[in-house]
Design a protein around this motif. Sequence first.
Motif, short mmCIF file in Angstrom:
data_model
loop_
_atom_site.label_atom_id
_atom_site.label_comp_id
_atom_site.label_asym_id
_atom_site.label_seq_id
_atom_site.Cartn_x
_atom_site.Cartn_y
_atom_site.Cartn_z
N ILE A 189 -5.32 -5.67 -7.15
CA ILE A 189 -4.62 -6.03 -5.78
C ILE A 189 -4.62 -5.04 -4.80
O ILE A 189 -4.70 -3.72 -5.42
CB ILE A 189 -3.46 -6.53 -7.05
CG1 ILE A 189 -1.91 -6.15 -4.96
CG2 ILE A 189 -2.79 -5.04 -6.83
CD1 ILE A 189 -2.14 -7.80 -4.53
N VAL A 191 -1.99 -3.92 -1.26
CA VAL A 191 -1.62 -4.13 -0.40
C VAL A 191 -1.33 -3.23 0.89
O VAL A 191 -1.14 -1.91 0.37
CB VAL A 191 -0.03 -4.25 -1.11
CG1 VAL A 191 0.68 -4.54 0.12
CG2 VAL A 191 0.40 -5.49 -2.24
N ARG A 196 4.38 -2.66 2.38
CA ARG A 196 4.60 -2.68 0.90
C ARG A 196 6.26 -2.64 0.72
O ARG A 196 6.89 -2.79 1.52
CB ARG A 196 4.13 -1.14 0.37
CG ARG A 196 2.49 -1.09 -0.26
CD ARG A 196 1.70 0.40 -0.01
NE ARG A 196 0.13 0.22 -0.25
CZ ARG A 196 -0.80 1.28 0.26
NH1 ARG A 196 0.00 2.69 0.16
NH2 ARG A 196 -1.79 0.73 -0.07
N GLY A 201 2.90 -7.53 -3.37
CA GLY A 201 1.80 -7.58 -5.02
C GLY A 201 2.10 -8.14 -5.73
O GLY A 201 1.50 -9.37 -6.36
#
Length: 255
Positions: A189, A191, A196, A201
């Motif tokens: 993952i 982001v 964030r 995520g």
Amino acid sequence: MKAAVLKEYHEKLLRQLAVDFNCDPADFRAEEHIITKPAWNEGRRNYSPEIFLQMATCGMNAVIMANECLHGFLCEWIKETEGHQLFEFENLTKLNEELMRYGYQMNPTHHMFLPCREIREEERFRVKWFYDSEINTFYGDPRFPNAIAYPGPCPVRPDRIVVIAYDGDAIMGMAGCSEDAPHWQQIGIDVLPEYRSKGVGSYLVTLLKNKIIEMGDVPFYGTGAANIHSQNIAMKSGFKPMWVETEAVKHETAC
């Protein structure tokens, strides 16, 4: 997720680790530590161009696959030491000193996760799915070093699926999976910084985990020992820690 399903995942894990570490599935349930010889078994996960030492624990003993030149040292190193303790700094330092004699050193330990509960996400972000060759357009993008192979595709661990969340035309984050062994899909993952702490995520990882399960494959997730943020994403997405592994790499290629 039902207990029978969790047991099935655990059994699949032991079978895969047995292929990876050239041993029997029961060896990961043994009371004593197991030392095996390297073998390129068909269907194993492949993260290094050669096998000098790899080590894993499911919480009890440790299984170590290593070049025979290390076996004498390892037999002494594991004495009166529990499996999880072999992964602690003091013991890894001693192992690393021995490896340096041969031009190798330890890579970081990886904490590995498998699904433990079902989560069905309500639609919160607009997403788009990409499969196999459709992923090619994203290679080389420094924003996505974890979701897909960087800087380019990895033939031994091909990227299979990518799911991207969008804010208008802007990418918020990307989750991807690589087929590290037949039907074993590792999720990564990324982001983007400005998006964030908004749940992007865990949302993407959950969607991808569910897709992999629907396909009949096994989703798994790996992260560093101190990467608390990544571990939280895994647990919010319905994963739980199941094993820890590490390996030796050539000194100049350690990362």
